[in-house]
Design a protein around this motif. Structure first.
Motif, mmCIF file in Angstrom:
data_model
loop_
_atom_site.group_PDB
_atom_site.id
_atom_site.type_symbol
_atom_site.label_atom_id
_atom_site.label_comp_id
_atom_site.label_asym_id
_atom_site.label_seq_id
_atom_site.Cartn_x
_atom_site.Cartn_y
_atom_site.Cartn_z
ATOM 1 N N ARG A 94 1.061 39.951 0.751
ATOM 2 C CA ARG A 94 -0.116 40.691 1.218
ATOM 3 C C ARG A 94 -0.500 41.798 0.236
ATOM 4 O O ARG A 94 -1.675 42.088 0.049
ATOM 5 C CB ARG A 94 0.161 41.283 2.600
ATOM 6 C CG ARG A 94 0.130 40.239 3.667
ATOM 7 C CD ARG A 94 0.705 40.714 4.983
ATOM 8 N NE ARG A 94 1.136 39.548 5.732
ATOM 9 C CZ ARG A 94 0.323 38.773 6.443
ATOM 10 N NH1 ARG A 94 -0.948 39.070 6.538
ATOM 11 N NH2 ARG A 94 0.783 37.710 7.062
ATOM 12 N N ARG A 150 -4.176 42.210 -2.238
ATOM 13 C CA ARG A 150 -5.092 43.352 -2.171
ATOM 14 C C ARG A 150 -5.777 43.608 -3.513
ATOM 15 O O ARG A 150 -6.700 44.425 -3.586
ATOM 16 C CB ARG A 150 -4.353 44.628 -1.721
ATOM 17 C CG ARG A 150 -3.857 44.547 -0.269
ATOM 18 C CD ARG A 150 -3.443 45.903 0.266
ATOM 19 N NE ARG A 150 -4.594 46.775 0.393
ATOM 20 C CZ ARG A 150 -4.871 47.792 -0.396
ATOM 21 N NH1 ARG A 150 -4.051 48.099 -1.384
ATOM 22 N NH2 ARG A 150 -5.949 48.504 -0.208
ATOM 23 N N HIS A 164 -13.989 53.169 3.118
ATOM 24 C CA HIS A 164 -13.447 51.883 2.644
ATOM 25 C C HIS A 164 -14.123 51.430 1.349
ATOM 26 O O HIS A 164 -13.490 50.805 0.504
ATOM 27 C CB HIS A 164 -13.618 50.793 3.693
ATOM 28 C CG HIS A 164 -12.420 50.633 4.567
ATOM 29 N ND1 HIS A 164 -11.143 50.560 4.062
ATOM 30 C CD2 HIS A 164 -12.289 50.536 5.920
ATOM 31 C CE1 HIS A 164 -10.288 50.424 5.055
ATOM 32 N NE2 HIS A 164 -10.953 50.409 6.198
ATOM 33 N N ARG A 167 -9.174 49.647 -3.137
ATOM 34 C CA ARG A 167 -9.738 48.324 -3.373
ATOM 35 C C ARG A 167 -11.261 48.401 -3.414
ATOM 36 O O ARG A 167 -11.897 47.889 -4.336
ATOM 37 C CB ARG A 167 -9.274 47.370 -2.271
ATOM 38 C CG ARG A 167 -9.765 45.966 -2.452
ATOM 39 C CD ARG A 167 -9.046 44.996 -1.540
ATOM 40 N NE ARG A 167 -9.147 45.381 -0.130
ATOM 41 C CZ ARG A 167 -8.690 44.660 0.884
ATOM 42 N NH1 ARG A 167 -8.049 43.540 0.640
ATOM 43 N NH2 ARG A 167 -8.823 45.061 2.122
ATOM 44 N N GLN A 206 0.861 48.089 1.214
ATOM 45 C CA GLN A 206 0.123 47.107 2.024
ATOM 46 C C GLN A 206 -0.969 47.788 2.851
ATOM 47 O O GLN A 206 -1.998 47.188 3.137
ATOM 48 C CB GLN A 206 1.118 46.397 2.944
ATOM 49 C CG GLN A 206 0.555 45.264 3.753
ATOM 50 C CD GLN A 206 1.688 44.489 4.426
ATOM 51 O OE1 GLN A 206 2.585 43.965 3.767
ATOM 52 N NE2 GLN A 206 1.665 44.432 5.744
ATOM 53 N N THR A 207 -0.745 49.042 3.254
ATOM 54 C CA THR A 207 -1.674 49.758 4.137
ATOM 55 C C THR A 207 -2.492 50.802 3.381
ATOM 56 O O THR A 207 -3.181 51.615 4.001
ATOM 57 C CB THR A 207 -0.895 50.460 5.267
ATOM 58 O OG1 THR A 207 0.120 51.294 4.680
ATOM 59 C CG2 THR A 207 -0.227 49.460 6.204
ATOM 60 N N GLU A 226 -6.365 51.383 4.091
ATOM 61 C CA GLU A 226 -6.604 51.965 5.414
ATOM 62 C C GLU A 226 -6.174 53.429 5.449
ATOM 63 O O GLU A 226 -6.844 54.265 6.050
ATOM 64 C CB GLU A 226 -5.850 51.170 6.482
ATOM 65 C CG GLU A 226 -6.321 49.734 6.635
ATOM 66 C CD GLU A 226 -7.765 49.635 7.122
ATOM 67 O OE1 GLU A 226 -8.273 50.611 7.722
ATOM 68 O OE2 GLU A 226 -8.388 48.591 6.883
ATOM 69 N N THR A 258 2.884 42.639 8.722
ATOM 70 C CA THR A 258 1.723 41.805 8.381
ATOM 71 C C THR A 258 0.404 42.565 8.403
ATOM 72 O O THR A 258 -0.606 42.037 7.936
ATOM 73 C CB THR A 258 1.592 40.612 9.360
ATOM 74 O OG1 THR A 258 1.287 41.112 10.659
ATOM 75 C CG2 THR A 258 2.855 39.793 9.415
ATOM 76 N N ALA A 305 -2.707 45.442 7.911
ATOM 77 C CA ALA A 305 -3.290 46.304 6.885
ATOM 78 C C ALA A 305 -3.347 47.759 7.349
ATOM 79 O O ALA A 305 -3.519 48.663 6.529
ATOM 80 C CB ALA A 305 -4.698 45.826 6.543
ATOM 81 N N HIS A 306 -3.188 47.984 8.664
ATOM 82 C CA HIS A 306 -3.292 49.335 9.221
ATOM 83 C C HIS A 306 -1.913 49.911 9.513
ATOM 84 O O HIS A 306 -1.003 49.182 9.912
ATOM 85 C CB HIS A 306 -4.071 49.328 10.538
ATOM 86 C CG HIS A 306 -5.474 48.809 10.404
ATOM 87 N ND1 HIS A 306 -5.791 47.476 10.546
ATOM 88 C CD2 HIS A 306 -6.633 49.443 10.138
ATOM 89 C CE1 HIS A 306 -7.093 47.316 10.380
ATOM 90 N NE2 HIS A 306 -7.637 48.489 10.110
#
Ligand SMILES: [Zn+2]
Length: 573
Positions: free
Chosen positions: A130, A134, A413, A418, A466-467, A470, A530, A532-533
């Motif tokens: 994951r 990104r 965002h 990203r 991973q997060t 967010e 798993t 994103a938050h």
């Protein structure tokens, strides 16, 4: 909702599909059946959808992405901790039950089920993590049918594209080329009876919620109980709405439901006030960009250009989706799903011949959520404009702390680690001076490290990489929303106190209130591995620890546990 009809229908709607899978006798037929399944959204193992080209948002292209793994994460095939072993055991029982329900003999079930897991493990090994996914440049790889066939020979791509309904697909994106290569190799190496069992399991898993109770129960024991820790199924009416809507209101029939919702439940006043808040929040970010001490003037100008160009979709679409040609039959839940999925895919394929429609909604207004879309846009469905996010009777402090922080989160965002890599029309194109990008990355790395230090469970930290997108949007978003509130208060004075609380205190309390939730440990682990938050609790504690305004609002002492020392506080936007 008519469960007797669902029981009576049994597997009738799926029988033609199950027969076609059972009849696969060579590799070309395997490619054909997987292509047809991809049209249904059963990505085994490649998922396919139509979406604007990441580097040219004027045209739609096919997007191919890794899929077809029955465990929640690609690492679950190799992890060896008690939680993962429990989930793997539950997945084993689920595979066995689905194959038995499909009519396989007991000895074939026992022989094939472990081989299906081995096939998935082989694909998982080639799948990107994951975190790797990104990186938008890493998952942008334009191909043609010929170049993909050279990269990943030994799969009948011509048969697969023809079955998809896109025999001549033109240029398309292969998000994970190594996965396509692994797929082609697995098609050669893995016996066809294992492939047939694999396709049967994944078709039935996808269909299970529309099938008789035995399928619903089998799926619940795995996806509900084992993965999410649910003690009992969600009530049927809620499940049906979730099934029609999909997780983000993107299912084919979702907007038909959303249109009814808007007609009955949406107030134009809410839309007007939300649009005014967006103006305040955009103005607040504009002022913050001007004042950034770490960014060059040239990069600031391009950031402002992107902010100015950002489109807003508020409430519901100007034009509703129409449903010409879709056949809906009473008492045929599974059949309706199959027809709707195929109808939608055929319609999506027509997009390949038309320019991108920037006004279209791919979401539905009845879903409580918000998005930052790929076309430099922010999207707020009607249903989020209700308490606790928005309340027409509440004062500005409450609304800016709640929906205001959501609005600024979505705007941010497009400027997170990203999103910042996309330009004012949404193209993946670098507009940053290198030295500005370097400072940005260094600050983002500090946010990632801070969140990786949070331990929601004793054996499971937050994955700060991973997060990251967010978390940046949370940390910056609340600060921008707070500035937006000051603009509103400058226009119309607020009472010094309501219920004993000042406007800043009410802002922060309203913000915390939108994240109230409870989770079982199983669900929390699944989110940490798993999602994103960050978990809801850290979406409050994480950002507020950086905010002087929060410390002042509640007269926190300098060493208060909820604050980071000034040297650890990070400002990006
Ligand atoms: Zn977000």
């Amino acid at each position: 909702m008519t469960t007797t009809a669902i029981e009576k229908a049994g597997l009738a709607a799926l029988q033609p599909w199950l027969r076609d899978i059972a009849a696969i006798a060579d590799r070309a037929q395997l490619a054909t059946v997987t292509g047809r399944l991809a049209r249904l959204g059963v990505g085994v193992p490649l998922e396919v959808y139509v979406y604007p080209d990441q580097k040219d948002r004027r045209r739609y292209i096919l997007q191919l992405a890794q899929g077809g793994l029955g465990l929640p994460d690609r690492d679950d095939y190799t992890r060896d901790d008690p939680r993962t072993r429990t989930i793997r055991a539950a997945y084993e029982r689920y595979r066995e039950r689905l194959l038995a329900l499909a009519g396989l003999k007991a000895e074939d079930v026992a022989r094939l089920s472990p081989l299906v897991l081995a096939l998935e493990a082989r694909l998982a090994e080639a799948a990107l993590t994951r975190v790797a996914r990104r990186d938008p440049n890493a998952i942008y790889n334009l191909h043609t049918r010929d170049s993909l066939a050279r990269l990943a020979p030994s799969f009948d791509w011509a048969a697969w594209f023809a079955a998809l309904g896109a025999a001549d697909p033109g240029e398309f994106n292969v998000s994970q080329p190594a996965f396509a290569v692994a797929l082609a190799q697995a098609v050669q190496a893995v016996p066809l009876d294992v492939w047939r069992a694999y396709l049967t399991i994944h078709l039935l898993d996808e269909a299970a919620v529309r099938l008789p109770q035995a399928f619903v129960d089998a799926r619940f024991d795995y996806r509900g109980r084992a993965i999410s820790g649910l003690q009992q199924p969600v009530p049927l009416a809620e499940r049906v709405i979730d099934t029609i809507s999909g997780p983000s209101g993107g299912e084919p029939l979702a907007q038909a439901l959303g249109e009814i919702y808007v007609g009955r439940s949406f107030s134009p006043e809410a839309k007007t006030r939300a649009l005014a808040m967006i103006d305040d929040i955009k103005a607040a970010l504009r002022a913050r960009i001007d004042k950034l001490d770490w960014m060059s003037t040239a990069t600031k100008q391009r950031a402002q250009k992107k902010l100015d160009a950002m489109a807003v979709k508020m409430g519901y679409p100007d034009r509703w989706k129409t449903y010409e040609g879709l056949q809906i039959a009473p008492d045929d839940y599974a059949g309706n799903w199959l027809r709707a999925a195929d109808w939608q895919f055929a319609r999506d394929l027509q997009d390949l011949r038309t320019p991108v429609d920037r006004t279209r909604w791919n979401q539905s207004p009845h879903v409580v959520n918000a998005w930052a879309g790929g076309l430099n846009e922010i999207i707020f469905p009607a249903a989020i404009l209700q308490p606790p996010f928005f309340d027409a009777r509440a004062d500005d402090a409450v609304n800016y702390g709640a929906i205001g922080s959501v609005i600024s989160h979505e705007i941010t965002h497009h400027f997170d680690d990203r999103g910042r890599q996309y330009d004012d029309v949404g193209n993946l194109a670098d507009w940053w001076a290198p030295e500005d990008a370097a400072v940005y990355k260094a600050r983002a790395a500090r946010i990632a490290a801070q969140y990786s230090g949070f331990m929601p469970l004793a054996d499971q930290p937050i994955n700060g990489q991973q997060t990251l997108g967010e978390n940046i949007s949370d940390v910056a978003g609340i600060q921008i929303a707070y500035d937006g509130l000051q603009r509103a208060l400058a226009r119309r004075a607020a009472p010094a106190r309501i219920d004993g609380f000042t406007p800043p205190q009410r802002f922060f309390m309203a913000n915390a209130r939108i994240w109230r939730s409870k989770m079982r440990d199983e669900s929390l682990v699944n989110q940490l591995r798993t999602g994103a938050h960050s978990p809801a609790r850290y979406r409050v504690l994480g950002p507020l620890a950086h905010m002087t305004a929060f410390a002042e609002a509640f007269n926190c002492p300098a060493d208060a546990a909820m604050l980071r020392p000034p040297a650890e506080r990070v400002t990006i936007w």
